[in-house]
Design a protein around this motif. Structure first.
Motif, mmCIF file in Angstrom:
data_model
loop_
_atom_site.group_PDB
_atom_site.id
_atom_site.type_symbol
_atom_site.label_atom_id
_atom_site.label_comp_id
_atom_site.label_asym_id
_atom_site.label_seq_id
_atom_site.Cartn_x
_atom_site.Cartn_y
_atom_site.Cartn_z
ATOM 1 N N SER A 229 -8.561 33.163 -14.717
ATOM 2 C CA SER A 229 -7.573 32.517 -13.850
ATOM 3 C C SER A 229 -6.441 33.460 -13.512
ATOM 4 C CB SER A 229 -7.015 31.271 -14.546
ATOM 5 O OG SER A 229 -6.399 31.630 -15.768
ATOM 6 N N ASN A 230 -5.876 33.267 -12.323
ATOM 7 C CA ASN A 230 -4.693 34.033 -11.940
ATOM 8 C C ASN A 230 -3.436 33.305 -12.398
ATOM 9 O OD1 ASN A 230 -4.250 31.966 -10.011
ATOM 10 N ND2 ASN A 230 -5.494 33.046 -8.493
ATOM 11 N N THR A 231 -2.291 33.898 -12.106
ATOM 12 C CA THR A 231 -1.027 33.341 -12.586
ATOM 13 C C THR A 231 -0.776 31.944 -12.023
ATOM 14 O OG1 THR A 231 -0.161 35.588 -12.681
ATOM 15 C CG2 THR A 231 1.432 33.802 -12.814
ATOM 16 N N THR A 232 -1.111 31.734 -10.734
ATOM 17 C CA THR A 232 -0.872 30.435 -10.099
ATOM 18 C C THR A 232 -1.690 29.340 -10.768
ATOM 19 O OG1 THR A 232 -0.480 31.572 -8.002
ATOM 20 C CG2 THR A 232 -0.914 29.209 -7.905
ATOM 21 N N GLN A 233 -2.960 29.625 -11.017
ATOM 22 C CA GLN A 233 -3.823 28.630 -11.646
ATOM 23 C C GLN A 233 -3.386 28.345 -13.087
ATOM 24 O OE1 GLN A 233 -7.485 30.762 -10.971
ATOM 25 N NE2 GLN A 233 -8.111 29.382 -9.323
ATOM 26 N N SER A 234 -3.027 29.402 -13.803
ATOM 27 C CA SER A 234 -2.604 29.216 -15.194
ATOM 28 C C SER A 234 -1.350 28.356 -15.265
ATOM 29 C CB SER A 234 -2.356 30.575 -15.850
ATOM 30 O OG SER A 234 -3.516 31.366 -15.838
ATOM 31 N N LYS A 235 -0.391 28.634 -14.389
ATOM 32 C CA LYS A 235 0.851 27.851 -14.393
ATOM 33 C C LYS A 235 0.572 26.393 -14.044
ATOM 34 C CE LYS A 235 5.398 27.427 -12.246
ATOM 35 N NZ LYS A 235 6.318 27.931 -11.196
ATOM 36 N N ALA A 236 -0.292 26.175 -13.031
ATOM 37 C CA ALA A 236 -0.601 24.811 -12.623
ATOM 38 C C ALA A 236 -1.256 24.035 -13.768
ATOM 39 C CB ALA A 236 -1.523 24.830 -11.402
ATOM 40 N N TYR A 237 -2.155 24.683 -14.512
ATOM 41 C CA TYR A 237 -2.802 23.982 -15.621
ATOM 42 C C TYR A 237 -1.794 23.657 -16.722
ATOM 43 C CZ TYR A 237 -5.991 22.726 -19.346
ATOM 44 O OH TYR A 237 -6.631 22.043 -20.346
ATOM 45 N N GLN A 238 -0.916 24.597 -17.025
ATOM 46 C CA GLN A 238 0.055 24.344 -18.076
ATOM 47 C C GLN A 238 1.007 23.217 -17.696
ATOM 48 O OE1 GLN A 238 1.611 28.286 -18.519
ATOM 49 N NE2 GLN A 238 0.055 28.917 -20.004
ATOM 50 N N VAL A 239 1.343 23.121 -16.408
ATOM 51 C CA VAL A 239 2.178 22.002 -15.940
ATOM 52 C C VAL A 239 1.404 20.694 -16.080
ATOM 53 C CG1 VAL A 239 3.303 20.984 -13.928
ATOM 54 C CG2 VAL A 239 3.566 23.425 -14.390
ATOM 55 N N LEU A 240 0.129 20.708 -15.680
ATOM 56 C CA LEU A 240 -0.695 19.503 -15.797
ATOM 57 C C LEU A 240 -0.845 19.088 -17.262
ATOM 58 C CD1 LEU A 240 -2.536 17.377 -14.500
ATOM 59 C CD2 LEU A 240 -4.426 18.991 -14.735
ATOM 60 N N LEU A 241 -1.046 20.066 -18.132
ATOM 61 C CA LEU A 241 -1.191 19.757 -19.555
ATOM 62 C C LEU A 241 0.084 19.122 -20.098
ATOM 63 C CD1 LEU A 241 -2.818 19.957 -22.168
ATOM 64 C CD2 LEU A 241 -1.923 22.273 -22.467
ATOM 65 N N LYS A 242 1.234 19.656 -19.713
ATOM 66 C CA LYS A 242 2.497 19.076 -20.177
ATOM 67 C C LYS A 242 2.693 17.663 -19.609
ATOM 68 C CE LYS A 242 5.862 21.964 -20.610
ATOM 69 N NZ LYS A 242 7.024 22.861 -20.350
ATOM 70 N N ALA A 243 2.303 17.464 -18.344
ATOM 71 C CA ALA A 243 2.426 16.137 -17.737
ATOM 72 C C ALA A 243 1.484 15.145 -18.406
ATOM 73 C CB ALA A 243 2.129 16.223 -16.244
ATOM 74 N N HIS A 244 0.272 15.607 -18.730
ATOM 75 C CA HIS A 244 -0.688 14.715 -19.399
ATOM 76 C C HIS A 244 -0.192 14.322 -20.789
ATOM 77 C CE1 HIS A 244 -4.476 13.612 -21.492
ATOM 78 N NE2 HIS A 244 -4.805 13.116 -20.308
#
Length: 977
Positions: A229-244
């Motif tokens: 994953s690139n930086t954009t995808q990694s950040k988006a997943y970490q945001v989703l994980l925190k939201a979940h």
């Protein structure tokens, strides 16, 4: 079925009516209700029977007929019944919400079924799907989504294949497993797996969702896997994980369904507001007998209050996401996370937590930068030209994508910003303070030899005596025997002269040299008279040597005992080990050795390690050799199989110290030697084709494989034990070192092979062991990098500034790129410097004035690139550290100041805190020292040696290469690089 106050009407065929006959009697006995059967013929439309049912309803005063209005009728019979009741003229009422409330709260039996379904679902994801995907990607196989769906469905329907002990007859799937990749994503539960091949190229995303049933009750789990994953995808997943996680945290009794979605939405709006339009419009639904229970949608409008016993499928995702990539299938992607959550009395329980959703467990990096030979034209060129072309292709590809080094720099810049913010907050809150960890020790006045004068043994002769039982020395003074506790003795020695006389000298501890470094009596009793030392002469050398030996032995035993007592006093009190009962047989691993070893001079014995209800117990056949390690005290657990090493081991790094024998330790290791150390007595070499040699090697391989397998089985069973709900808060799992990321270095005194794990940096073979928790690291500084060096050093700075900086020296420069890549992958900020830093002075400066440290950019003073670009500002400070052969005309005033240099020389490493001594002594050469010595000799009347004699002795002692001509001008020693 139609329910009335006194009757239950069934409209069905004759076959089903015969099956329902058993209900007739039990309904009458239990609730006094009559069961009325309306049997229709096979080809009958059932209108006559429907009229009979409606007539019985109309006989009641003001009847109200409840029906499920939100579900469309399926089948001709239900369609006819729906039309009939709508045209009957009866008052109709929708009872959907009432039935939903009735089935929403589950009893204990229903919750048990949900938990079993959840365990099956999570196990299928962890034990089958993840290994299957890893194998497909690693071996670069072409597999379709539909074939993965079929294989996963078979694994769920056969629980034994994934080591789940559930009866296959009670198991089913909620929906066919969903696999999506390659840019086509649908996050709705009705999505399906297509026949496209699984796409796992760089910057690709794979979504997998599983749902299974146990006794008809459902559970669901969904995970997203990121490939390079690139930086954009990694950040988006970490945001989703925190939201979940925020959404799951809002699942509590008393909260509304809308609170769950609002909690997730708030996190997204705070962390990445640009992703808000991509967030799914719901955070999940209720789940139970139906996969989606109506009325329990976790959206922004649902005001239903959650109650204990409800079960939810908390599902959250980002859809229609875009990223920059040269490959069309990687440009569009989506992210999805789902878990099954039960509402409990105190909060919630995630029953599918067995399948990890942490970023480190779902993000994979398979791109090693290797040559893609299949895609390159096979052209014969000169090797040097080919190498140059390849290097250019590596640095800048045809599609102008950023290189790994540029991506790493960008990531490190972002880490630097985050790290400086975290450090500023921590220093502002004063969280870096920590105790010195020193334990209290007994003072010299606490050690009493005799409480009463009557306890003193009567003197046999006026000779020195040693009382072993009372730990005292009886010394004759002025005709009386005076007792001294052995702890008051500092040193004892004996010496013989030429007249056959033997002397014994005893030196005692006095104020200024106390028994303990923290002895308060050193200041309290300064006015008293102390005996500093005594000397005795004897004609019996044997008696003197015996006395000296007895005193030394007794003193060593007392000091060892007091040291152990002080260490035990500082231990944290722990709960007792609960032994496994008859229902639970302890997990056992036999014939293990332990480090640190038990004390004693007897033969060492192997022992057995057992996993009990709340901890481990290691014991040997000796009753006093036993160690208990509680699960709650384990900080990290490691399993390292023997590959290139001689041992297979289990290692536990603890939160608090425990005692192993009389040793206080935080690291306990259990190991088995996989090979016997054998030395051939015959001098001749054995042939490689010697049958005995080949057979011996095969035996060693079999022994090693068996030991590794035994350890692996033990680890798997303990991991399953730790997966139980009561141990979830401990977050325990055996970690395995990643050998391919290892490097050689010197963490203590000897070179060792240091290996990263998912959460630590460890060295578990040589003692003392090295275990560094990555989450406790503030920054890493790579020192002595460049300048043609073959080795470099690593300085690890911890978040607790009171803790000493850990140095790993002499790391080969060939490991530099791998270490930088590993540090960047684990989100650890690193810097590079050309010289070693004086970290004690740096950390002292930071803790003394944290605000100034923050104002000046935090850790950015270590940034070489920033300092090089600002050469004018740093020119004066650089001149202070630059090596030079030129003698300065005069000493700078700054040389005598108390501020320590940030760069320490090799000489300073031995004791960086010592700054004593005058400026004149720091820079003196051999010639200056010889001149001063000569002048001192003249003042004392000693004749000085001639210049030629001094040169001759100097050449003889140091060699001709060091005996150059003396210089009249003194030279200052150079800095060593």
């Amino acid at each position: 079925m139609v329910f009335s106050e006194k009757q239950i009407h069934f409209l069905c065929s004759q076959k089903k009516a015969s099956l329902l006959d058993v209900v007739t009697k039990s309904a009458k006995e239990a609730v006094n209700v009559d069961v009325v059967m309306h049997v229709k013929a096979k080809n009958d439309d059932g209108l006559t029977q429907m009229d009979a049912i409606l007539n019985s309803i109309e006989s009641v005063d003001s009847p109200v007929l409840g029906y499920i209005a939100r579900e469309a009728p399926e089948g001709k019979l239900l369609e006819t019944w729906t039309e009939k009741i709508k045209s009957s003229g009866l008052h109709l009422s929708d009872v959907t919400n009432g039935l939903s409330n009735l089935f929403a709260v589950k009893d204990s039996g229903e919750l048990t079924n949900v938990k079993k379904a959840a365990y099956l679902t999570a196990s299928a994801m962890k034990q089958f799907v993840v290994p299957k995907l890893e194998k497909v990607i690693d071996e670069e196989k072409k597999v379709t989504h539909s074939s993965l769906m079929d294989d996963t469905e078979k694994a769920i329907l056969e629980p034994a294949r994934i080591k789940v002990k559930l009866k296959a007859d009670n198991v089913d799937i909620c929906y066919p497993p969903i696999f999506q990749s390659g840019g086509n994503f649908d996050l709705r539960p009705s999505a399906s797996s297509n026949d496209d091949h699984l796409y796992y190229d760089s910057a690709s995303v794979i979504i997998c969702a599983l749902g299974s049933r146990y006794n008809s009750y459902c559970a669901n789990v969904a995970r997203t896997f990121l490939i390079d994953s690139n930086t954009t995808q990694s950040k988006a997943y970490q945001v989703l994980l925190k939201a979940h996680e925020a959404a799951v945290g809002a699942v509590m009794p008393g909260n509304k369904g809308s609170d769950v979605y609002k909690a997730a939405l708030a996190v997204v709006q705070k962390e990445a507001p640009e992703l808000t339009p991509n967030l799914t419009k719901s955070a999940g639904t209720g789940i139970g007998l139906e996969f989606r229970e109506s009325g329990l949608n976790l959206n922004e409008k649902n005001e239903r209050v959650m109650k204990m016993g409800m079960v939810f499928n908390v599902s959250l995702g980002f859809q229609n996401m875009q990223t920059k990539s040269s490959k069309a299938k990687s440009q569009n992607y989506a992210l999805l996370i789902a878990d099954t959550v039960i509402v409990t009395a105190s909060g919630h329980e995630v029953v599918t937590a067995l399948s990890s959703k942490a970023f480190k467990d779902v993000a994979y990096s398979f791109n090693d930068g290797e040559e893609e030979e299949d895609e390159r034209p096979q052209v014969k060129v000169d090797s040097k030209v080919n190498e140059a072309l390849y290097s250019k292709a590596t640095l800048r590809s045809d599609n102008h994508e950023m290189s790994k080094e540029e991506l790493r720099r960008q990531h490190q810049a972002e880490l630097a910003r985050q790290k400086n913010e975290e450090t500023a907050q921590r220093l502002a809150g004063g969280k870096s303070a920590a105790g010195d960890g020193r334990s209290s020790s007994r003072t010299s006045n606490d050690l009493i030899a005799y409480k009463n004068i009557n306890d003193v043994p009567p003197p046999r002769d006026l000779m020195i005596q040693v009382d072993q039982r009372n730990e005292a020395i009886l010394i004759p003074l002025y005709g009386s025997m005076v007792p001294f506790h052995v702890a008051t003795v500092k040193t004892v020695s004996s010496q013989a002269d030429t007249s056959r006389n033997c002397y014994i000298r005893i030196i005692f501890n006095v104020p200024g040299t106390p028994f303990s470094s923290h002895d308060p009596n050193a200041l309290k009793n300064q006015t008293d008279i102390f005996l500093k030392e005594v000397s005795f002469r004897s004609k019996d050398p044997r008696h003197i040597s015996e006395i000296v030996q007895q005193i030394k032995t007794l003193r060593r035993n007392v000091v060892s005992r007091e040291s152990e007592r002080a260490e035990r006093a500082s231990l944290v009190t722990q709960e007792k080990l609960v032994l496994a009962g008859h229902k639970f047989k302890p997990i056992r691993l036999t014939d293990l050795w332990i480090r640190p070893t038990f004390p004693g001079r007897g033969r060492k014995l192997p022992g057995t390690l057992e996993a009990h209800d709340n901890g481990f117990r290691y014991s040997t056949s000796r009753a006093d050799e036993r160690v208990d390690i509680l699960f709650g005290n384990i900080k990290h657990a490691f399993f390292q199989a023997a590959e290139k090493e001689m041992i297979t081991l289990l290692h536990f790094h603890l939160h608090n110290h425990i005692m192993v024998g009389n040793k206080k330790t935080k690291d306990v290791q259990f190991y088995v030697e996989v090979m016997d150390v054998v030395q051939t007595l015959g001098g001749g070499k054995r042939s490689a084709y010697d049958p005995d040699e080949i057979e011996e090697e095969q035996r060693e391989r079999d022994r090693k494989n068996k030991i590794n397998m035994d350890f692996q089985n033990f680890v798997n069973r303990v991991n399953d034990l730790w997966g139980q709900p009561k141990f979830k808060s401990l977050d325990l799992e055996f970690d395995q070192p990643l050998r391919e990321l290892g490097f050689h270095g010197v963490p203590h005194k000897a070179s060792a092979f240091i290996v990263p794990t998912s959460s630590c940096l460890v060295e578990l073979i040589e003692t003392p062991f090295l275990v560094v928790t990555l989450s406790e690291i503030e920054i890493v500084n790579l020192e002595r990098v460049g300048l043609g060096q073959k080795n470099f050093d690593m300085a690890i700075v911890f978040k607790d500034f009171k803790r000493d900086v850990l140095r790993i020296d002499s790391i080969p420069s060939s490991s530099l790129d791998g270490i930088k890549e590993w540090l960047d992958t684990t989100d650890i900020k690193y810097y590079e410097s050309r010289l070693n830093m004086n970290w004690r002075a740096i950390l002292k400066t930071i803790t003394d004035d944290p605000q100034n440290f923050i104002d000046e950019g935090g850790w950015e003073f270590l940034n070489l690139e920033a300092s090089d670009s600002d050469s004018d500002a740093s020119q004066e400070s650089d001149q202070g550290y630059e090596p030079s052969d030129v003698e300065p005309e005069s000493e700078s005033e700054d040389d005598g100041s108390e501020s320590a240099s940030l760069v320490e020389s090799d000489d300073d490493e031995e004791d960086g805190s010592e700054e004593d001594g005058s400026e004149e002594e720091e820079g003196k050469t051999w010639e200056e020292l010889e001149r001063e010595a000569s002048n001192a000799d003249k003042e004392k009347g000693v004749e000085s040696d001639s210049e030629e004699e001094r040169k001759r002795r100097k050449m003889k002692a140091f060699g001709k290469s060091r005996a150059g001509p003396s210089s009249s001008a003194p030279k200052r020693p150079k800095f060593r690089r």
